[in-house]
Design an enzyme around this catalytic site. Structure first.
Site, PDB file in Angstrom:
ATOM      1  N   ASP A 190      -9.053   7.186  -0.612  1.00 48.82           N
ATOM      2  CA  ASP A 190     -10.152   7.386   0.331  1.00 48.82           C
ATOM      3  C   ASP A 190      -9.921   6.422   1.497  1.00 48.82           C
ATOM      4  O   ASP A 190      -9.076   5.524   1.431  1.00 48.82           O
ATOM      5  CB  ASP A 190     -11.492   7.095  -0.354  1.00 48.82           C
ATOM      6  N   PHE A 240     -15.798   8.942   3.428  1.00 48.43           N
ATOM      7  CA  PHE A 240     -15.981  10.245   2.772  1.00 48.43           C
ATOM      8  C   PHE A 240     -14.736  11.113   2.895  1.00 48.43           C
ATOM      9  O   PHE A 240     -14.816  12.292   3.226  1.00 48.43           O
ATOM     10  CB  PHE A 240     -17.214  10.967   3.331  1.00 48.43           C
ATOM     11  N   HIS A 241     -13.574  10.504   2.568  1.00 50.60           N
ATOM     12  CA  HIS A 241     -12.303  11.228   2.646  1.00 50.60           C
ATOM     13  C   HIS A 241     -11.551  11.181   1.313  1.00 50.60           C
ATOM     14  O   HIS A 241     -10.371  10.820   1.269  1.00 50.60           O
ATOM     15  CB  HIS A 241     -11.421  10.615   3.739  1.00 50.60           C
ATOM     16  N   PRO A 242     -12.183  11.546   0.195  1.00 56.25           N
ATOM     17  CA  PRO A 242     -11.461  11.497  -1.082  1.00 56.25           C
ATOM     18  C   PRO A 242     -10.366  12.554  -1.135  1.00 56.25           C
ATOM     19  O   PRO A 242     -10.516  13.665  -0.626  1.00 56.25           O
ATOM     20  CB  PRO A 242     -12.551  11.768  -2.120  1.00 56.25           C
TER      21      PRO A 242
END
Length: 552
Positions: A293, A467-469
């Site tokens: 992330d 919020f970039h998993p």
């Protein structure tokens, strides 16, 4: 219900695949647990902080206590709605850097180098900014996904870019074109004043075909017979059902839910599955591993001049902005307000940018809480390529239970060095002459936060997920024991089953993940259809001369 193809998840990649498969004449059934994306809270760009904080649209996931961040649980929003996370995200459009994808290919994702994926980025884009900088040879002009820029009317957007140049950084007219590195305008998936999600771009046109349908259901597990995926067990309308696919099943349920569904179906680390009483179909230890992330901080400054969005931070102004948007799709409501950006390198010898900035003309959190009363502005900043890795694991064998999400943020010493650099470089940028008319003082971190120990304490308390998993079903060669899917997206060890979403990323890309996630859907749709990939590009990206100098 049955179809040739079942796609689980109507998110960024799933919508793109539904569009391409349906256009090719195949029958497609899309399974989505969330409901409609209709309504102003999703469709109005400036309202972006609302849907990601509403259980109606968001799965409501959070991490386990993160040991290196004061045991805080960090929010991990994922879209539970038509359009998936493209319906609740910040609408920022970033392809990633060319060297991201070259690294993918070097790590075993054959056919996924920058030269291979650039044609798919171009195919999906309808870029509207050819008259405002950049090279049209690098951009797509007639794809389903509208890409635009905000008006940048607020002088703070120009001040940010000018300050970056004064601090000695590059300027770029188009970070999604030949040259990512530098300060310049930020792009957004907004069209005619509305959020242009994957649902608007791809799914709605696909559903106009009789051969494409969508059903609201919770996928419980994949049915696998004799090593082949044949159907999906779902909860639909209060009943347990089996949906069948005559050709393939494609999981596009996010970097959180895709590995969860594979594990519930018996595909994953054998010992972990056995602990939960799940019969093992394929022992793939990489399922759920390699979780990555982006973390970020909000570096916030108080403003001398009352020109920030804070002047609209009251019920009356919000009502006026909302009414203007409802009736005309114009005004402040028609932009996500992320209109200037930057990609820079943290130090000499770094091959390509490893720090990203989003600039915002208000001091506010993603949850809509203002950090301080009064006018302010902020830069979202964070390192792009942390080597920290986490995992998604099962909490139980009940599909209704949320999985365990452990990012293991800030577990590497380099992470702390990189974040200290982010803060200090940002302070230098805000100290440039371009910001002199506007900077009144520091909001956070305060002026008293100076030493490494003080900065580290601030990071541990205030760092938030961007919020970039991604990365939990990593793509690789079939003989790689830690790969989950092969370079065509096929789950290794199971026939007629693919994964196509951000979970297949070998390593996180440089920037926001919506664009590369859609690209994954575009490219894997060609693999599903048995088509030859689009011809590789011969275009050469811009690489900083300063990096080239260090290589001589």
């Amino acid at each position: 219900m049955q179809a040739e193809f079942i796609i689980i998840g109507a998110g960024s990649a799933g919508c793109a695949m539904a569009y391409r498969l349906a256009n090719a004449g195949a029958s497609v059934l899309v399974v989505e647990h969330g409901g409609t994306d209709a309504g102003p809270l999703i469709q109005m760009p400036a309202a972006l902080s609302y849907p990601m904080n509403m259980s109606r649209y968001d799965w409501g996931y959070s991490s386990e206590p993160e040991p290196h961040l004061n045991n805080r649980r960090l929010a991990c929003p994922r879209g539970k709605v038509v359009g998936g996370s493209s319906s609740i995200n910040g609408m920022v459009y970033v392809r990633g850097h060319a060297m991201d994808f070259d690294h993918w290919a070097e790590s075993g994702a054959d056919g996924w180098s920058y030269a291979d994926v650039l044609p798919y980025f171009k195919r999906m884009e309808h870029w509207h900014e050819s008259g405002h900088g950049g090279d049209t040879d690098w951009r797509g002009g007639d794809g389903p996904l509208h890409v635009t820029r905000g008006p940048r009317d607020n002088p703070l957007f120009s001040a940010f870019v000018n300050a970056g140049q004064q601090a000695g950084y590059e300027i770029t007219d188009d970070y999604n074109g030949q040259k990512q590195e530098g300060f310049g305008p930020m792009e957004q998936t907004v069209w005619n004043g509305r959020r242009w999600s994957a649902a608007n771009a791809y799914l709605r046109p696909a559903l106009k075909h009789d051969n494409c349908t969508i059903t609201r259901a919770l996928a419980r597990r994949i049915i696998i017979k004799d090593g082949r995926a044949t159907g999906v067990e779902v909860d639909r309308n209060g009943k347990r059902e089996i949906l069948t696919a005559s050709r393939e099943i494609i999981i596009a349920a996010s970097a959180i839910n895709s590995p969860k569904l594979l594990m519930l179906s018996g595909i994953g680390p054998a010992e972990h599955l056995s602990d939960h009483g799940i019969d093992i179909i394929a022992d793939r230890p990489g399922v759920g591993a390699n979780l990555q992330d982006h973390l970020e901080l909000y570096i916030q400054m108080a403003s001398k001049q009352p020109i920030t969005l804070y002047r609209h931070w009251n019920l009356l102004s919000k009502a006026i902005i909302g009414a203007q948007w409802l009736f005309t799709k114009t005004g402040l409501g028609a932009s996500n307000q992320f209109e200037s950006a930057a990609f820079i390198r943290s130090r000499a010898g770094v091959a390509y940018p490893d720090i990203q900035y989003h600039f915002l003309p208000i001091a506010v959190r993603y949850d809509g809480k203002v950090a301080a009363e009064g006018h302010g502005f902020q830069a979202h900043v964070g390192p792009m390529r942390s080597t920290s890795r986490g995992a998604v694991t099962l909490r139980s064998n009940d599909p209704a239970d949320a999985p365990k999400i452990q990012f293991n943020y800030m577990s590497q010493p380099q992470d702390w060095d990189d974040f200290r650099t982010c803060i200090r470089l940002t302070r230098e940028i805000f100290a440039q002459e371009a910001f002199a008319p506007y900077v009144k003082g520091k909001i956070q971190p305060g002026a008293d936060v100076q030493s490494d120990a003080e900065i580290d304490a601030f990071i541990a308390e205030h760092a938030e997920s961007a919020f970039h998993p991604c990365g939990t079903c990593r793509i690789g060669r079939a003989d790689d024991p830690n790969a989950v899917v092969d370079p065509m997206g096929r789950v290794i060890g199971v026939d007629a089953l693919r994964v196509a979403d951000s979970s297949i990323f070998p390593r996180i890309t440089n920037g926001n993940l919506n664009a590369p996630s859609i690209m994954v859907g575009e490219k894997i749709s060609d693999h599903v259809l048995g088509r030859d990939p689009l011809p590789s590009s011969n275009d050469q990206p811009w690489i900083s001369p300063r990096w080239q100098d260090t290589q001589r």
